[in-house]
Design a protein around this motif. Structure first.
Motif, PDB file in Angstrom:
ATOM      1  N   UNK A 125       0.860  -1.164   0.000  1.00 60.84           N
ATOM      2  CA  UNK A 125       0.000   0.000   0.000  1.00 60.84           C
ATOM      3  C   UNK A 125       0.900   1.217   0.000  1.00 60.84           C
ATOM      4  N   UNK A 126       0.935   1.879  -1.112  1.00 57.81           N
ATOM      5  CA  UNK A 126       1.837   3.025  -1.217  1.00 57.81           C
ATOM      6  C   UNK A 126       1.219   4.213  -0.503  1.00 57.81           C
ATOM      7  N   UNK A 127       1.880   4.611   0.544  1.00 55.82           N
ATOM      8  CA  UNK A 127       1.360   5.701   1.370  1.00 55.82           C
ATOM      9  C   UNK A 127       1.709   7.047   0.756  1.00 55.82           C
ATOM     10  N   UNK A 128       2.947   7.176   0.360  1.00 52.05           N
ATOM     11  CA  UNK A 128       3.416   8.446  -0.203  1.00 52.05           C
ATOM     12  C   UNK A 128       4.344   8.153  -1.366  1.00 52.05           C
ATOM     13  N   UNK A 129       4.325   9.063  -2.301  1.00 53.25           N
ATOM     14  CA  UNK A 129       5.306   8.979  -3.380  1.00 53.25           C
ATOM     15  C   UNK A 129       6.231  10.188  -3.270  1.00 53.25           C
ATOM     16  N   UNK A 130       7.480   9.915  -3.202  1.00 52.20           N
ATOM     17  CA  UNK A 130       8.480  10.969  -3.099  1.00 52.20           C
ATOM     18  C   UNK A 130       9.233  11.069  -4.426  1.00 52.20           C
ATOM     19  N   UNK A 131       9.026  12.143  -5.097  1.00 54.46           N
ATOM     20  CA  UNK A 131       9.762  12.359  -6.340  1.00 54.46           C
ATOM     21  C   UNK A 131      11.058  13.101  -5.994  1.00 54.46           C
ATOM     22  N   UNK A 132      12.114  12.334  -5.899  1.00 52.28           N
ATOM     23  CA  UNK A 132      13.375  12.918  -5.452  1.00 52.28           C
ATOM     24  C   UNK A 132      13.986  13.861  -6.485  1.00 52.28           C
ATOM     25  N   UNK A 133      13.414  13.841  -7.687  1.00 56.74           N
ATOM     26  CA  UNK A 133      13.858  14.836  -8.676  1.00 56.74           C
ATOM     27  C   UNK A 133      13.449  16.241  -8.248  1.00 56.74           C
ATOM     28  N   UNK A 134      12.443  16.297  -7.356  1.00 54.95           N
ATOM     29  CA  UNK A 134      11.972  17.598  -6.881  1.00 54.95           C
ATOM     30  C   UNK A 134      12.500  17.933  -5.495  1.00 54.95           C
ATOM     31  N   UNK A 135      13.527  17.207  -5.134  1.00 49.94           N
ATOM     32  CA  UNK A 135      14.140  17.488  -3.832  1.00 49.94           C
ATOM     33  C   UNK A 135      14.909  18.804  -3.885  1.00 49.94           C
ATOM     34  N   UNK A 136      14.599  19.647  -2.952  1.00 46.76           N
ATOM     35  CA  UNK A 136      15.328  20.910  -2.872  1.00 46.76           C
ATOM     36  C   UNK A 136      16.794  20.633  -2.560  1.00 46.76           C
TER      37      UNK A 136
END
Lengths: 490, 407
Positions: free
Chosen positions: B20-31
């Motif tokens: 169950x994917x709780x969150x998706x983190x797009x690390x390309x948008x990491x500050x």
């Protein structure tokens, strides 16, 4: 409620609500697998013989930390779907620090079985022999260290930066275990396992005192009494006053095969270990058991380096009297202070053998057979690491269909987390017995996208536990009963 | 039950597999920003310093038995006159000129009313303390209470010699004269008597010396004349001289450290030395890397002197002060008794805070204006005395909040 039951209930609740954390594979306990003797040497599998082979036997990985998750380190939506890390100025560092415990531990444990053998002896006896490569670590980072790094020392004014709980202990050793279990009565079964341990390498910090007192006038008192023990090929360079100048890993010792073999043999670092266990069948349905595992120590004698620093140093600013009266420059006064600091915490080395103790475990369990092949169980596992005690409590439902199939699901309260669902599964087609066991099934996941790829990681990674592998299993001690019904003859 | 359990296992395994994917983190948008800003507080310097630690007794600094402090300056060869230097006004008529060491010096005028006088001009001279620039930046009032100048002389002349000495202190366009009344030197009586050594003290009782010293002068001019009255007909063959043939003299200036100050302020404008010239991008002390720098100063002051400092970042293009730090009550003066002697210590705690705004303005300004203000106890209402055992105990600590860029 009778008094003793009330106290029992309070004790159980206390266990749940206390600093619950342990490290084991609790699900394994009630499964019909040869590996469960690692948790209690009195337990035995139903098959007559099992063999574990290198690599194929699998491995066991435990990693516990009690302080951060991925979502604690990276924050989403600041703004929209952008992500900031804990180091980003927009991240409220107080929120992060609020999640940090006073003692933050990281406890990696890896076990790679090299060989395993178990077989029945007589009607009730069982012998098992195994060889395991084990890496066992325990690192404790005090909260004050995080506060110091992120917030600085101003928040400690009038108090102490207490780093006395800072600890690091990492051992790589080889374990040869020989065990035997037997029914002593119809109800009582004992098991014992002796272990011969060969230490390969170790690093251990003996922290008797470490702290910095920050006084109201911003003067500092540094206090340290700390020893770092190593058993590893290290090269120490000393100053003229015999204090340690530098320490580096001597990789020239591992340039050739014989050097590597000599290093990993661990022949000189010998230790002993002991597992004890017992089971008692109150009835065919109710079975209780207890065990103590990993009682033991290793005496490290090879390539020993002890780095010791003990001292106290007070710094209340550079005294500029000498500068004012012209006897010294400010640079000289500064250098004097640095020299004084170095002298106060002069690092000396010695080569005295040291001893590390294994973190030992205490298991108390009970199971109730609802049917012939289905049971429920409760297991309390306590792990003693130095002065720290980790607790876990597991409730499980278990099904063992002879040797063919074994499954278990569990709930474990552990490591400040109360949503640990675990499961184990083992099945045996022919002589091959496959198994996979985990105390913590990630219920939720985080999807981490980077470039064009994506990986899933557990949303909560406080505890990672996985044991999987394959045994070669032969025979089955569970046989159909062929008792004839009693006939009353008048 | 077995069937149900198998169902449960199946559901569990499905759950495991699908997750169950709780969150998706797009690390390309990491500050990419990675900073930490710990606030570090540390003691910097400390001192327990007496006046005698700062200033040692010597030729120019005298510690009295009562530990009072006096500054002493000696000027040799102020007087060096032979009889030949004296001129008979009767013979020469109008005496109109003397040596002019400095075109700014006043022309020494001589009283030529007495036809039987011999007059010698004391060679005009001047001392340039080379503090004009400093004095130009000083405002406020300053007063030395009891300065004195002692003229030590050796007089060989048998006849009375009257000296007219004048000192003129000059600071910018303001001048103060000594206003010293002419005085006579003691002299030998008999022809065989040796030259007489004598001294004459110039102080506030006979001159405007305190005003002159308190100017304080950047340049000091001195000049004068020596007048010898002849009894009847002059005999210029040397019979007026006894022993040493020259009238010599030196000055000893004594400045007891007894003074008052009221808003005695030194101000100076410097080029902004903190400004980043762009040459070194890796400068670890780039002021913009600081969010805060606070200097905490605590002092137990046993000196009857208080101090304040102010620093302003000044933009000379727009003629505006962009930021300023002000430590008005940096150090407060110690209490004194009616004699100006310290009776205790005054404890002061001051914080000088350099904010991020201040740091951000460093590179927007080209000048820094410093103000350093001194006040004696009572803001200059009365004189205070300095003793060599006065002490100041102080501690200065730093609170620094650097912005450490980890990228």
């Amino acid at each position: 409620m009778p008094g003793k039951y009330k106290y029992l209930l309070i004790s159980i609740l206390s266990l749940i609500l206390a600093d619950v954390s342990a490290q084991n594979t609790q699900v394994l306990y009630f499964m019909n697998l040869p590996q469960n003797h690692l948790l209690n040497p009195a337990l035995r599998p139903s098959n007559s013989v099992y063999i574990g082979l290198p690599v194929l036997s699998g491995f066991n990985i435990n990693v516990n930390n009690n302080f951060v998750n991925f979502s604690d380190v990276f924050l989403k939506g600041q703004p929209s779907d952008s992500i900031i890390s804990v180091l980003n100025p927009k991240y409220n560092i107080d929120d992060f620090l609020a999640k940090i415990k006073n003692k933050n531990s990281l406890e990696p444990e890896v076990t790679v079985p090299l060989f395993g053998l178990g077989f029945s002896v007589g009607k009730t006896g069982y012998v098992f022999f195994d060889v395991n490569e084990r890496i066992d670590g325990n690192i404790v980072i005090p909260k004050d260290l995080f506060k110091l790094a992120f917030k600085g020392n101003e928040g400690f004014v009038g108090s102490k930066i207490d780093l006395s709980s800072l600890r690091g202990d990492l051992k790589y050793y080889r374990e040869f275990g020989l065990g035997y279990s037997k029914d002593f009565t119809n109800k009582l079964r004992f098991g014992v396992k002796g272990k011969l341990l060969f230490g390969v390498a170790a690093a251990s910090i003996d922290n008797k005192a470490l702290g910095i007192t920050v006084n109201n006038d911003y003067s500092h008192t540094f206090n340290a009494d700390i020893t770092a023990n190593f058993s590893a090929p290290l090269k120490v360079t000393k100053n003229a006053d015999k204090s340690v100048e530098s320490i580096v890993f001597d990789d020239s010792r591992l340039d050739n095969g014989s050097g590597i073999a000599n290093f990993i043999s661990g022949k000189k670092n010998i230790g002993l270990g002991l597992d004890l266990g017992a089971t008692y069948d109150f009835s065919e349905k109710l079975i209780v058991s207890a065990s103590i595992t990993d009682l033991g120590f290793i005496k490290w004698k090879k390539d020993v380096t002890n780095l010791k620093s003990k001292g106290k140093f007070e710094f209340s600013g550079l005294n500029i009297l000498d500068v004012v009266n012209g006897t010294k420059t400010i640079d000289e006064v500064g250098q004097d202070m640095i020299d004084s600091l170095k002298n106060s915490f002069k690092v000396t080395d010695s080569n005295t053998a040291f001893t590390t103790f294994l973190p030992f475990g205490l298991s108390l369990a009970g199971s109730y057979n609802l049917t012939k092949s289905f049971s429920v169980g409760v297991l309390s596992y306590s792990r003693f690491i130095g002065k720290q005690i980790r607790e876990s409590l597991t409730l499980s439902a278990n099904m063992n269909l002879g040797n063919a199939f074994s499954a278990s699901i569990s709930y474990t309260a552990e490591n400040h987390k109360y949503d640990n669902l675990g499961a184990g599964l083992a099945f045996r087609p022919g002589i091959f017995q496959f198994y996979i066991v985990s105390d913590r099934l990630p219920v939720t996941w985080n999807k981490i996208k980077s470039d064009n790829s994506a990986v899933l990681i557990p949303a909560n990674w406080n505890t990672f536990n996985l044991r999987l592998g394959m045994n070669l299993a032969f025979g089955n001690r569970i046989k159909k009963k062929n008792d004839k019904p009693m006939v009353l003859v008048e | 039950m077995i069937k149900k359990f198998l169902y449960l296992i199946f559901i569990l395994m499905t759950f495991l597999t699908a997750g169950c994917v709780k969150e998706t983190y797009d690390m390309n948008k990491l500050s990419k920003k990675a900073h930490i800003s710990p606030t570090m507080a540390v003691s910097a310097i400390k001192g327990d310093i007496s006046f005698s630690d700062i200033v040692k007794a010597g030729d120019t600094v005298l510690f009295g038995q009562d530990k009072s402090v006096t500054l002493i300056f000696k000027i040799d060869s102020v007087l060096d006159l032979s009889l030949a230097d004296f001129v008979s006004l009767k013979n020469t008529g109008e005496f109109s000129a003397g040596p002019q060491a400095d075109p700014n010096l006043p022309n020494p005028l001589f009283d030529n009313s007495k036809s039987t006088q011999l007059v010698a001009a004391i060679k005009p001279d001047s001392i340039d303390f080379k503090i004009d620039e400093l004095l130009n930046n000083i405002t406020g009032t300053f007063g030395i209470a009891n300065p004195s100048i002692t003229l030590n002389y050796s007089n060989p002349f048998l006849l009375p010699v009257e000296l007219k000495l004048n000192f003129t202190g000059k600071r910018k366009d303001k001048t103060v004269d000594l206003n010293l009344t002419p005085f006579s030197l003691i002299h030998p009586v008999g022809l065989t008597d040796p030259a007489v050594k004598g001294s004459f003290i110039i102080d506030k009782s006979n001159s405007s010396l305190p005003d002159l010293v308190s100017l304080p002068p950047g340049k000091l001019y001195f000049y004068g004349k020596a007048t010898m009255d002849l009894p009847g007909k002059a005999n210029v063959d040397g019979s007026y001289i006894s022993g040493n043939s020259r009238l010599t003299g030196s000055l000893e200036v004594k400045l007891p450290l007894e003074f008052r100050m009221n808003n005695f302020r030194f101000a100076d404008t410097l080029d902004n030395f903190m400004k980043d010239d762009g040459g070194n991008k890796d400068n670890a002390l780039n002021p913009e890397n600081f969010k805060l720098l606070r200097v905490n100063i605590t002092a137990k002051n046993g000196f009857p002197l208080g101090a304040a400092i102010k620093m302003s970042l000044y933009d000379s293009v727009t003629h505006t002060i962009k930021s300023a730090v002000d430590a008005t009550g940096l150090i407060a003066p110690a209490p004194v008794d009616s004699n100006g002697k310290v009776t205790g210590v005054t404890e002061t705690s001051t914080s000088i805070e350099f904010t991020q705004t201040f740091f951000s303005n460093i590179n927007k300004t080209d000048k820094i204006i410093f103000f350093f203000t001194l006040n004696t106890t009572g803001n200059g209402a009365k004189d205070i005395k300095i003793y060599s055992d006065y002490r100041i105990n102080f501690k200065a600590s730093l609170v620094v909040k650097p912005d450490i860029n980890l990228n």
